[in-house]
Design a protein around this motif. Structure first.
Motif, PDB file in Angstrom:
ATOM      1  N   THR A   1       5.696   1.872  -5.574  1.00 41.70           N
ATOM      2  CA  THR A   1       4.572   1.214  -6.261  1.00 41.70           C
ATOM      3  C   THR A   1       6.613  -0.170  -6.415  1.00 41.70           C
ATOM      4  N   THR A   2       7.308   0.493  -7.328  1.00 38.80           N
ATOM      5  CA  THR A   2       8.642  -0.258  -7.740  1.00 38.80           C
ATOM      6  C   THR A   2       8.901  -0.758  -5.989  1.00 38.80           C
TER       7      THR A   2
ATOM      8  N   PHE B   1      -4.529  -4.155  -8.974  1.00 39.35           N
ATOM      9  CA  PHE B   1      -3.920  -2.510  -8.492  1.00 39.35           C
ATOM     10  C   PHE B   1      -5.059  -2.124  -8.577  1.00 39.35           C
TER      11      PHE B   1
ATOM     12  N   VAL C   1      -1.275  -4.454  -5.240  1.00 42.93           N
ATOM     13  CA  VAL C   1      -1.064  -3.359  -4.039  1.00 42.93           C
ATOM     14  C   VAL C   1      -2.067  -2.366  -4.309  1.00 42.93           C
TER      15      VAL C   1
ATOM     16  N   GLU D   1       0.788  -1.269  -0.588  1.00 38.20           N
ATOM     17  CA  GLU D   1       0.045   0.047  -0.022  1.00 38.20           C
ATOM     18  C   GLU D   1       0.536   1.081  -0.161  1.00 38.20           C
ATOM     19  N   TYR D   2       0.739   1.917  -0.850  1.00 39.56           N
ATOM     20  CA  TYR D   2       1.276   3.554  -0.539  1.00 39.56           C
ATOM     21  C   TYR D   2       0.470   4.573  -0.465  1.00 39.56           C
TER      22      TYR D   2
ATOM     23  N   GLY E   1      -3.151   1.092  -3.750  1.00 39.04           N
ATOM     24  CA  GLY E   1      -2.698   2.789  -4.554  1.00 39.04           C
ATOM     25  C   GLY E   1      -3.666   3.657  -3.708  1.00 39.04           C
TER      26      GLY E   1
ATOM     27  N   ALA F   1       2.577  -1.051 -11.670  1.00 39.86           N
ATOM     28  CA  ALA F   1       1.260  -2.560 -11.243  1.00 39.86           C
ATOM     29  C   ALA F   1       1.561  -3.468 -12.536  1.00 39.86           C
TER      30      ALA F   1
ATOM     31  N   SER G   1      -1.771   7.510  -9.059  1.00 42.15           N
ATOM     32  CA  SER G   1      -2.502   6.679  -9.270  1.00 42.15           C
ATOM     33  C   SER G   1      -1.707   6.727 -10.469  1.00 42.15           C
TER      34      SER G   1
ATOM     35  N   ALA H   1       1.436   6.102 -10.615  1.00 43.63           N
ATOM     36  CA  ALA H   1       2.400   4.633 -10.318  1.00 43.63           C
ATOM     37  C   ALA H   1       1.504   3.029 -10.652  1.00 43.63           C
TER      38      ALA H   1
ATOM     39  N   SER I   1      -7.079   0.998  -6.408  1.00 42.18           N
ATOM     40  CA  SER I   1      -6.802   2.031  -5.985  1.00 42.18           C
ATOM     41  C   SER I   1      -8.391   2.753  -4.765  1.00 42.18           C
TER      42      SER I   1
ATOM     43  N   ASP J   1       3.513   8.544   0.097  1.00 41.11           N
ATOM     44  CA  ASP J   1       4.463   8.985  -1.224  1.00 41.11           C
ATOM     45  C   ASP J   1       4.401  10.009  -1.226  1.00 41.11           C
TER      46      ASP J   1
END
Length: 373
Positions: free
Chosen positions: A84-85, A119, A96, A29-30, A98, A112, A105, A108, A121, A73
């Protein structure tokens, strides 16, 4: 014997690490845990953690506990991409969650998508987010719907025919909402008398508001974030603009009234859920959230919770932990009983769900109406 002991000492940590890895499912998670709009990320993160704590307390998924790896972030697109990387390449996450901002998003999600990692969100409402690829999902409604909700509300409930728009020209979210509102309001016979802009971080909006005042609108649509909206509300009142302000879910923060004070009272915005709901799923969520964090959950917390729950349900149904398997199960999500409504993910991987209109009432949020797709 010495060699044997040395070998055991080297091997045991590896065995322990493998055992730990075999017993957990790592999800990344970011979120904007710092930066100008940190209340969004902090709320979403609390919702995600509450959901996974509940799942772990109930035995986890497939007999494994969820291990959440969260990165900040800092409210920056490039940091969302970097996070994310790292989550994918270093932490080897299976999916992930987002962040909440559409711009982040959009920075990022391509990473993904390229790696075949699902991913999800919680709150990125710009339509282009899920167009990035078939591994990209969201649990919130999208801007065209949210914009049309407020255009309909302005036209049918507030009975106003002339509206000015004040948009954050550098924010994908704000621009998308403004465009959607403009198109729908004009279709309903309304007139957009002014369409002016600002940028996040601005603190003086009197030039734009003076221009708007000269056009004699009956309302102003301000689809921005609470950080600027509160100041805009204050300066609008100072200039004698006593017409209603309207906006989107970017208003939803405890900081809105703190910044806007009494000037923000009585104004309206579209949102994902209301704390006034009597739905058992909502009341139970609010009860658990208050018990854990000693605060009332806002919409971003509810969306984070729903994103985590929907992802966990897809992982539970998947035949294995591969990205493709989880992706395929996410795509099958239908009528999921979320806190923010019954959620179905359509062919574009967007959530089909209702929206509510909220009126600011001091630090409280007064439910006005529900609008269905």
């Amino acid at each position: 014997m010495k060699r044997l002991l040395v070998s055991l000492l080297l091997v045991l940590p590896l065995l322990a690490s493998c055992t730990k890895k075999d017993n957990v499912i790592t999800i990344g998670e970011y979120d904007s845990l710092s930066g100008s709009d940190a209340t969004f990320g902090l709320s979403s993160n609390k919702g995600v953690r509450l959901a996974f704590d509940e799942i772990n307390d109930a035995g986890g998924i497939k007999g494994k506990k969820i291990e959440l790896k969260t990165m900040d972030d800092q409210g920056k697109n490039e940091e969302a991409a970097a996070a994310t990387t790292r989550l994918i390449s270093q932490n080897k996450v299976v999916a992930v969650i987002g962040g909440v901002a559409s711009g982040r998003s959009k920075a990022a999600a391509p990473i993904a998508q390229a790696k075949g990692v699902p991913f999800v969100s919680p709150a990125s409402t710009n339509p282009d987010v899920t167009k990035i690829g078939d591994y990209v999902f969201r649990v919130c409604f999208i801007d065209p719907f949210q914009g049309s909700v407020m255009a309909k509300f302005a036209n049918e409930t507030l009975k106003i025919k002339k509206v000015a728009i004040l948009r954050d020209v550098k924010n994908d979210y704000s621009v998308g909402l403004a465009d959607a509102f403009l198109a729908d309001f004009k279709k309903r016979g309304g007139e957009i008398v002014a369409d002016v802009s600002y940028q996040a971080g601005d603190i003086d909006f009197k030039a734009q508001l003076t221009q708007i005042r000269s056009k004699n609108p009956e309302g102003i649509y301000v689809p921005g974030y609470y950080t600027e909206v509160g100041l805009i509300a204050q300066q609008a009142r100072q200039l004698g603009l006593k017409i209603p302000l309207m906006g989107g879910d970017g208003w939803d923060s405890d900081k809105l009234h703190e910044i806007g004070k009494d000037a923000i009272n009585g104004n309206y915005y579209s949102n994902h859920y209301t704390v006034e709901s009597t739905d058992p799923a909502v009341t139970e969520f609010i009860k658990k959230f208050k018990a854990k964090y000693n605060e009332t959950p806002d919409a971003l917390a509810a969306l984070g919770y729903d994103a985590a729950k929907i992802l966990a349900a897809a992982i539970e149904r998947s035949v294995d932990l591969s990205g493709k398997s989880i992706r395929d199960e996410l795509a099958k999500t239908k009528d999921f009983p979320g806190v923010t409504g019954k959620i179905t993910l359509n062919e574009n991987r967007d959530a089909v769900k209702s929206a509510v209109v909220i009126q600011v009432d001091g630090p409280n949020r007064k439910y006005i109406t529900t609008v269905t797709p």
